[in-house]
Design a protein around this motif. Structure first.
Motif, PDB file in Angstrom:
ATOM      1  N   GLN A   1      -0.957 -45.579  25.749  1.00 33.76           N
ATOM      2  CA  GLN A   1      -0.522 -46.568  27.038  1.00 33.76           C
ATOM      3  C   GLN A   1       0.991 -46.210  27.808  1.00 33.76           C
ATOM      4  N   ALA A   2       1.864 -45.532  26.855  1.00 33.96           N
ATOM      5  CA  ALA A   2       3.049 -45.252  27.402  1.00 33.96           C
ATOM      6  C   ALA A   2       3.003 -44.160  28.510  1.00 33.96           C
ATOM      7  N   VAL A   3       1.762 -43.386  28.606  1.00 34.51           N
ATOM      8  CA  VAL A   3       1.816 -42.250  29.714  1.00 34.51           C
ATOM      9  C   VAL A   3       1.254 -43.091  30.994  1.00 34.51           C
ATOM     10  N   PRO A   4       0.435 -43.963  31.341  1.00 32.49           N
ATOM     11  CA  PRO A   4       0.432 -44.852  32.506  1.00 32.49           C
ATOM     12  C   PRO A   4       1.457 -45.715  32.780  1.00 32.49           C
ATOM     13  N   ASN A   5       1.961 -46.368  32.031  1.00 31.32           N
ATOM     14  CA  ASN A   5       3.135 -47.221  31.980  1.00 31.32           C
ATOM     15  C   ASN A   5       4.248 -46.531  32.445  1.00 31.32           C
ATOM     16  N   ALA A   6       4.692 -45.432  32.182  1.00 31.10           N
ATOM     17  CA  ALA A   6       5.551 -44.524  32.610  1.00 31.10           C
ATOM     18  C   ALA A   6       5.466 -44.020  34.072  1.00 31.10           C
ATOM     19  N   LEU A   7       4.003 -44.081  34.487  1.00 28.83           N
ATOM     20  CA  LEU A   7       3.917 -43.626  35.929  1.00 28.83           C
ATOM     21  C   LEU A   7       3.643 -44.837  36.983  1.00 28.83           C
ATOM     22  N   GLN A   8       3.702 -45.896  36.424  1.00 32.94           N
ATOM     23  CA  GLN A   8       3.383 -47.074  37.327  1.00 32.94           C
ATOM     24  C   GLN A   8       4.509 -47.081  38.409  1.00 32.94           C
ATOM     25  N   ASN A   9       5.893 -47.339  37.952  1.00 31.18           N
ATOM     26  CA  ASN A   9       6.817 -47.168  39.016  1.00 31.18           C
ATOM     27  C   ASN A   9       7.008 -45.952  39.937  1.00 31.18           C
ATOM     28  N   TRP A  10       6.768 -44.809  39.236  1.00 30.97           N
ATOM     29  CA  TRP A  10       6.748 -43.583  40.203  1.00 30.97           C
ATOM     30  C   TRP A  10       5.598 -43.665  41.209  1.00 30.97           C
TER      31      TRP A  10
ATOM     32  N   GLY B   1       1.066 -39.087  52.126  1.00 30.68           N
ATOM     33  CA  GLY B   1       0.679 -37.726  51.354  1.00 30.68           C
ATOM     34  C   GLY B   1       1.311 -37.645  50.080  1.00 30.68           C
ATOM     35  N   GLU B   2       2.484 -38.278  49.637  1.00 33.57           N
ATOM     36  CA  GLU B   2       3.184 -38.220  48.518  1.00 33.57           C
ATOM     37  C   GLU B   2       2.363 -39.071  47.410  1.00 33.57           C
ATOM     38  N   MET B   3       1.919 -40.140  47.931  1.00 36.25           N
ATOM     39  CA  MET B   3       1.071 -40.927  47.107  1.00 36.25           C
ATOM     40  C   MET B   3      -0.235 -40.209  46.713  1.00 36.25           C
ATOM     41  N   ARG B   4      -0.744 -39.576  47.441  1.00 36.13           N
ATOM     42  CA  ARG B   4      -2.067 -38.821  47.041  1.00 36.13           C
ATOM     43  C   ARG B   4      -1.788 -37.862  46.147  1.00 36.13           C
ATOM     44  N   ARG B   5      -0.528 -37.112  46.266  1.00 32.75           N
ATOM     45  CA  ARG B   5      -0.429 -35.984  45.262  1.00 32.75           C
ATOM     46  C   ARG B   5       0.077 -36.735  43.923  1.00 32.75           C
TER      47      ARG B   5
ATOM     48  N   ALA C   1      -1.456 -38.043  38.288  1.00 35.92           N
ATOM     49  CA  ALA C   1      -1.360 -38.908  37.385  1.00 35.92           C
ATOM     50  C   ALA C   1      -3.002 -38.895  36.579  1.00 35.92           C
ATOM     51  N   ILE C   2      -3.991 -38.726  37.283  1.00 41.54           N
ATOM     52  CA  ILE C   2      -5.186 -38.411  36.916  1.00 41.54           C
ATOM     53  C   ILE C   2      -5.255 -37.096  35.974  1.00 41.54           C
ATOM     54  N   ALA C   3      -4.716 -36.137  36.342  1.00 46.56           N
ATOM     55  CA  ALA C   3      -4.864 -34.828  35.814  1.00 46.56           C
ATOM     56  C   ALA C   3      -4.268 -34.876  34.418  1.00 46.56           C
ATOM     57  N   LEU C   4      -2.869 -35.904  34.470  1.00 40.39           N
ATOM     58  CA  LEU C   4      -2.128 -35.737  33.267  1.00 40.39           C
ATOM     59  C   LEU C   4      -2.817 -36.858  32.053  1.00 40.39           C
ATOM     60  N   ASN C   5      -3.224 -37.916  32.628  1.00 38.63           N
ATOM     61  CA  ASN C   5      -4.091 -38.785  31.713  1.00 38.63           C
ATOM     62  C   ASN C   5      -5.069 -38.201  31.044  1.00 38.63           C
ATOM     63  N   SER C   6      -5.961 -37.581  31.876  1.00 36.99           N
ATOM     64  CA  SER C   6      -7.270 -37.003  31.625  1.00 36.99           C
ATOM     65  C   SER C   6      -6.947 -35.819  30.202  1.00 36.99           C
ATOM     66  N   SER C   7      -5.784 -34.928  30.395  1.00 32.48           N
ATOM     67  CA  SER C   7      -5.367 -34.052  29.504  1.00 32.48           C
ATOM     68  C   SER C   7      -5.139 -34.445  28.287  1.00 32.48           C
TER      69      SER C   7
END
Length: 410
Positions: free
Chosen positions: A260-269, A277-281, A286-292
């Motif tokens: 859960q540390a991974v999505p938690n760290a990405l919440q604020n980011w 455009g930046e939100m989509r990127r 985030a999806i690629a990182l969590n899936s890996s």
């Protein structure tokens, strides 16, 4: 700047890691003193309470982090106070109900240690009062340590040592209950510097907030049917498989606590993206990182769990390679849906899509868990969880695919 980022990520990793280590202390104390029957009672209470906890949370862990990430300090404080008030009202209703269900189920299934199951149900339900989501949203993970993770680890560790020394088994869930009730109080104390004026609320305000949170809460509540209640379902439909299934399920959920540390760290980011455009990127990353991470962790779980389980459960319960592999697949799929749902879809304001995915998953998963548990025991129940997670991921990915294909406006 690089050092600060590393420290930030390390802090987010430390919080769930400590939360995951705490059960590693309690479980051997339970199985070495009370055997499989004590473990069954503890696991049943945890399962029932976890399902109640999802409703008690009122969807705040889903919508709250990115909301407070975008709010001014004074507004953040009001949001935190409002969330604790509304969640406490729900707990006052669901807490006693969870206790009664735990007592009834332990008697129906013939499990021993009824008081242990009841106390664990109360403690798990009370976890819904936690302020962890708030500190995740404002990017201050170390405050989760002082308000929740460290007090819980200390109290559960002390209780576990007491049980090994001869104290009754119910001391462990009692210690857990004290720790989780301390969490919201500590959260308010740690966040009080953001208060700009006294937050005044009425019961009418609380009801209005609960209505606003209903969509997020309903989605998480439905998800609890296939994410938090499988142990309870197996206890009803295949009681002989409870101990083994609960062992694999608990180890898998403990692993997910660390991850859960991974999505938690990405919440604020993700929540602070300056443009569409930046939100989509960032959502794609985030999806690629969590899936890996999920693929790697799921593979590791399948390899390590059969070896580690006999040590953790003091030889009382074993996990065979087939069950470990199935649980590893569930683990990987959950990592995917954590990114597509609570991160990406929530950032795009698609709370209803998350709810729809949970409903679809429950429709598929709940009967699958029950039927396959009867036919194939612990492995069958885990296969039912796989079907549920695949369904949830399919719905979420389909919605995201339509969103991310559109060219960004700015």
């Amino acid at each position: 700047m690089a050092f600060r980022r590393i420290f930030y990520l390390a802090a987010f990793l430390l919080v769930p890691a400590l939360s995951a280590v705490t059960p590693l202390i309690a479980i051997p104390a339970i199985t070495s003193t009370a055997g499989a029957r004590g473990w069954e009672a503890y696991a049943l209470g945890l399962s029932i309470g976890s399902a109640a906890c999802v409703i008690v949370e009122l969807g705040w862990p889903l919508t709250g982090p990115q909301r407070v990430a975008a709010e001014a300090p004074g507004d953040r404080w009001r949001t935190l106070v409002s969330s604790i008030r509304t969640r406490l009202l729900v707990l006052l209703i669901l807490g006693p109900l969870a206790v009664l269900v735990a007592i009834a189920l332990t008697r129906i299934t013939g499990a021993a240690y009824t008081i242990t199951a009841a106390l664990m149900a109360a403690a798990s339900a009370s976890t819904g009062l936690s302020g962890n989501w708030y500190f995740t949203g404002v990017g201050k993970p170390l405050r989760i340590l002082t308000s929740d993770a460290i007090p819980r680890a200390l109290l559960v560790s002390a209780a576990s040592l007491a049980v090994v020394g001869g104290a009754p088994l119910q001391v462990i869930p009692a210690g857990f209950l004290i720790a989780v009730l301390f969490s919201p109080v500590a959260s308010l104390l740690l966040a009080r510097h953001e208060r700009r004026e006294k937050a005044r609320f009425t019961l009418r305000d609380d009801v209005r907030v609960m209505r606003l949170q209903f969509t997020a809460m309903s989605g998480r509540s439905v998800a609890a049917l296939y994410a938090a209640l499988p142990i309870t379902l197996v206890g009803i439909f295949a009681p002989a498989a409870v101990a083994t299934f609960a062992a694999a399920e608990r180890l898998m959920r403990m692993s997910l606590t660390v991850l859960q540390a991974v999505p938690n760290a990405l919440q604020n980011w993700l929540g602070s993206a300056p443009s569409r455009g930046e939100m989509r990127r960032r959502a794609r990353m985030a999806i690629a990182l969590n899936s890996s991470v999920g693929v790697v962790a799921g593979t590791g779980f399948a390899l390590i769990a059969p070896w580690f389980a006999p040590i953790l459960f003091t030889g009382t319960v074993a996990i065979d390679p087939l069950l470990a592999t199935a649980a590893g697949i569930v683990l990987a799929l959950v990592c995917v849906t954590r990114a597509t749902g609570p991160l990406a879809l929530i950032r795009y304001g698609r709370v209803h899509a998350v709810t729809a995915s949970a409903i679809a998953a429950a429709i598929v998963g709940v009967p699958a868990i029950c039927i396959l548990a009867v036919l194939y025991g612990a492995v069958g129940a885990t296969m039912g969880e796989i079907l549920a997670e695949v369904t949830a991921a399919s719905v979420q990915i389909a919605v995201l695919w339509r969103i991310l294909r559109r060219p960004p406006k700015t």
